[in-house]
Design an enzyme around this catalytic site. Structure first.
Site, short mmCIF file in Angstrom:
data_model
loop_
_atom_site.label_atom_id
_atom_site.label_comp_id
_atom_site.label_asym_id
_atom_site.label_seq_id
_atom_site.Cartn_x
_atom_site.Cartn_y
_atom_site.Cartn_z
N PRO A 9 -8.94 -10.44 1.26
CA PRO A 9 -9.85 -9.31 1.15
C PRO A 9 -9.19 -7.99 0.76
O PRO A 9 -8.10 -7.66 1.25
CB PRO A 9 -10.47 -9.20 2.55
CG PRO A 9 -9.56 -9.95 3.44
CD PRO A 9 -8.94 -11.03 2.60
N ASN A 10 -9.87 -7.29 -0.09
CA ASN A 10 -9.53 -5.93 -0.54
C ASN A 10 -8.37 -5.89 -1.53
O ASN A 10 -8.08 -4.82 -2.08
CB ASN A 10 -9.27 -5.00 0.65
CG ASN A 10 -10.50 -4.81 1.50
OD1 ASN A 10 -11.55 -4.45 0.98
ND2 ASN A 10 -10.39 -5.07 2.79
N ARG A 17 -7.03 2.22 -5.14
CA ARG A 17 -7.17 3.03 -3.93
C ARG A 17 -5.84 2.97 -3.17
O ARG A 17 -5.09 2.02 -3.31
CB ARG A 17 -8.26 2.47 -2.99
CG ARG A 17 -9.54 2.11 -3.67
CD ARG A 17 -10.65 3.11 -3.38
NE ARG A 17 -11.83 2.76 -4.17
CZ ARG A 17 -12.79 1.92 -3.76
NH1 ARG A 17 -12.73 1.39 -2.56
NH2 ARG A 17 -13.81 1.65 -4.55
N TYR A 22 0.02 0.96 -1.25
CA TYR A 22 0.13 -0.32 -1.96
C TYR A 22 0.59 -0.19 -3.42
O TYR A 22 0.66 -1.20 -4.12
CB TYR A 22 -1.21 -1.06 -1.89
CG TYR A 22 -1.58 -1.48 -0.48
CD1 TYR A 22 -0.85 -2.46 0.18
CD2 TYR A 22 -2.62 -0.87 0.21
CE1 TYR A 22 -1.16 -2.83 1.48
CE2 TYR A 22 -2.95 -1.23 1.51
CZ TYR A 22 -2.21 -2.21 2.13
OH TYR A 22 -2.51 -2.58 3.41
N ASN A 73 -1.49 -14.62 0.06
CA ASN A 73 -1.57 -13.30 0.68
C ASN A 73 -2.95 -13.22 1.32
O ASN A 73 -3.95 -12.93 0.66
CB ASN A 73 -1.39 -12.17 -0.34
CG ASN A 73 -1.33 -10.80 0.34
OD1 ASN A 73 -1.67 -10.68 1.53
ND2 ASN A 73 -0.90 -9.78 -0.38
N ALA A 76 -5.87 -8.98 5.43
CA ALA A 76 -6.21 -8.71 6.84
C ALA A 76 -6.45 -10.00 7.64
O ALA A 76 -6.22 -10.03 8.86
CB ALA A 76 -7.43 -7.80 6.91
N GLU A 97 3.62 -17.72 2.95
CA GLU A 97 2.89 -16.50 3.30
C GLU A 97 3.56 -15.30 2.61
O GLU A 97 4.78 -15.16 2.70
CB GLU A 97 2.93 -16.29 4.82
CG GLU A 97 2.31 -14.97 5.26
CD GLU A 97 2.43 -14.72 6.77
OE1 GLU A 97 2.91 -15.60 7.51
OE2 GLU A 97 2.04 -13.62 7.18
N HIS A 99 3.30 -10.91 1.57
CA HIS A 99 2.69 -9.59 1.71
C HIS A 99 3.42 -8.61 0.81
O HIS A 99 4.64 -8.71 0.63
CB HIS A 99 2.78 -9.10 3.16
CG HIS A 99 2.08 -10.02 4.10
ND1 HIS A 99 0.72 -10.05 4.22
CD2 HIS A 99 2.55 -10.98 4.92
CE1 HIS A 99 0.38 -10.99 5.08
NE2 HIS A 99 1.48 -11.58 5.53
N ARG A 106 4.88 -1.81 10.09
CA ARG A 106 3.62 -1.05 10.07
C ARG A 106 2.98 -1.03 11.46
O ARG A 106 3.66 -1.15 12.46
CB ARG A 106 2.70 -1.65 9.00
CG ARG A 106 3.31 -1.57 7.59
CD ARG A 106 2.35 -2.05 6.54
NE ARG A 106 1.15 -1.22 6.48
CZ ARG A 106 0.06 -1.54 5.79
NH1 ARG A 106 0.02 -2.67 5.10
NH2 ARG A 106 -0.99 -0.74 5.79
#
Ligand code: CA2
Length: 147
Positions: A9-10, A17, A22, A73, A76, A97, A99, A106
């Site tokens: 998601p996103n 944005r 990012y 990835n 969330a 996995e 990121h 973070r």
């Protein structure tokens, strides 16, 4: 060699944005960078994004027999999804996995990955280069598992 890149998601908002977090690179930019390197490596790839958890689960389930490695990835859902964890362990396809950001540097809630324990390994913190590192790791998994 068939590698399935899945994005949660996103991640469709990348480059549009929050560039301070990012970066400015879009997901389409990342896909074309990975495709170039995959061609050098002789690997075929699929690259997908969805905002829907169940769609990720379906794609992971149907990767069995169709792909050699999944690069995921989960965004969330990394921190929340038992369903993704169960799908990864159920499919049996080696999963990496990844990121963009270093999730361990973070907020506390990002430190925990529910999928890490069922993945072959985790790559985090290298921005879009995380995807290229994952491609190399995927090729290595495939080459070292050949009889
Ligand atoms: O660092 C990563 O790759 C993450 O998987 C990105 C997720 C985050 O929830 C994970 O903790 C770490 C967020 C992806 C959302 O990306 C956006 C991009 C631009 C604007 C807003 C969100």
């Amino acid at each position: 060699m068939k590698i399935l890149f899945l994005n949660g998601p996103n991640l469709n908002l990348l480059g549009q944005r929050e560039p301070q977090v990012y970066g400015k690179t879009t997901l389409a930019d990342i896909e074309s960078m990975v495709r170039k390197q995959a061609a050098v490596r002789g690997a075929a790839l699929e690259f997908r994004q969805t905002n829907i958890e169940g769609e990720l689960v379906g794609w992971i389930q149907s990767a069995k027999g169709a792909f050699d490695v999944i690069v995921l990835n989960a965004a969330a859902y990394t921190h929340t999804s038992v369903a993704l964890r169960d799908a990864i362990s159920g499919t049996g396809v080696p999963t990496i996995e990844i990121h963009l950001s270093n999730i361990h540097a973070r907020e506390e809630f990002r430190h925990k990955s529910l999928i890490a324990g069922v993945c072959r390994g985790q790559i985090a913190g290298f921005g879009s280069y995380s995807y290229l590192l994952a491609l190399e790791a995927a090729v290595n998994i495939i080459e070292t598992s050949k009889p």
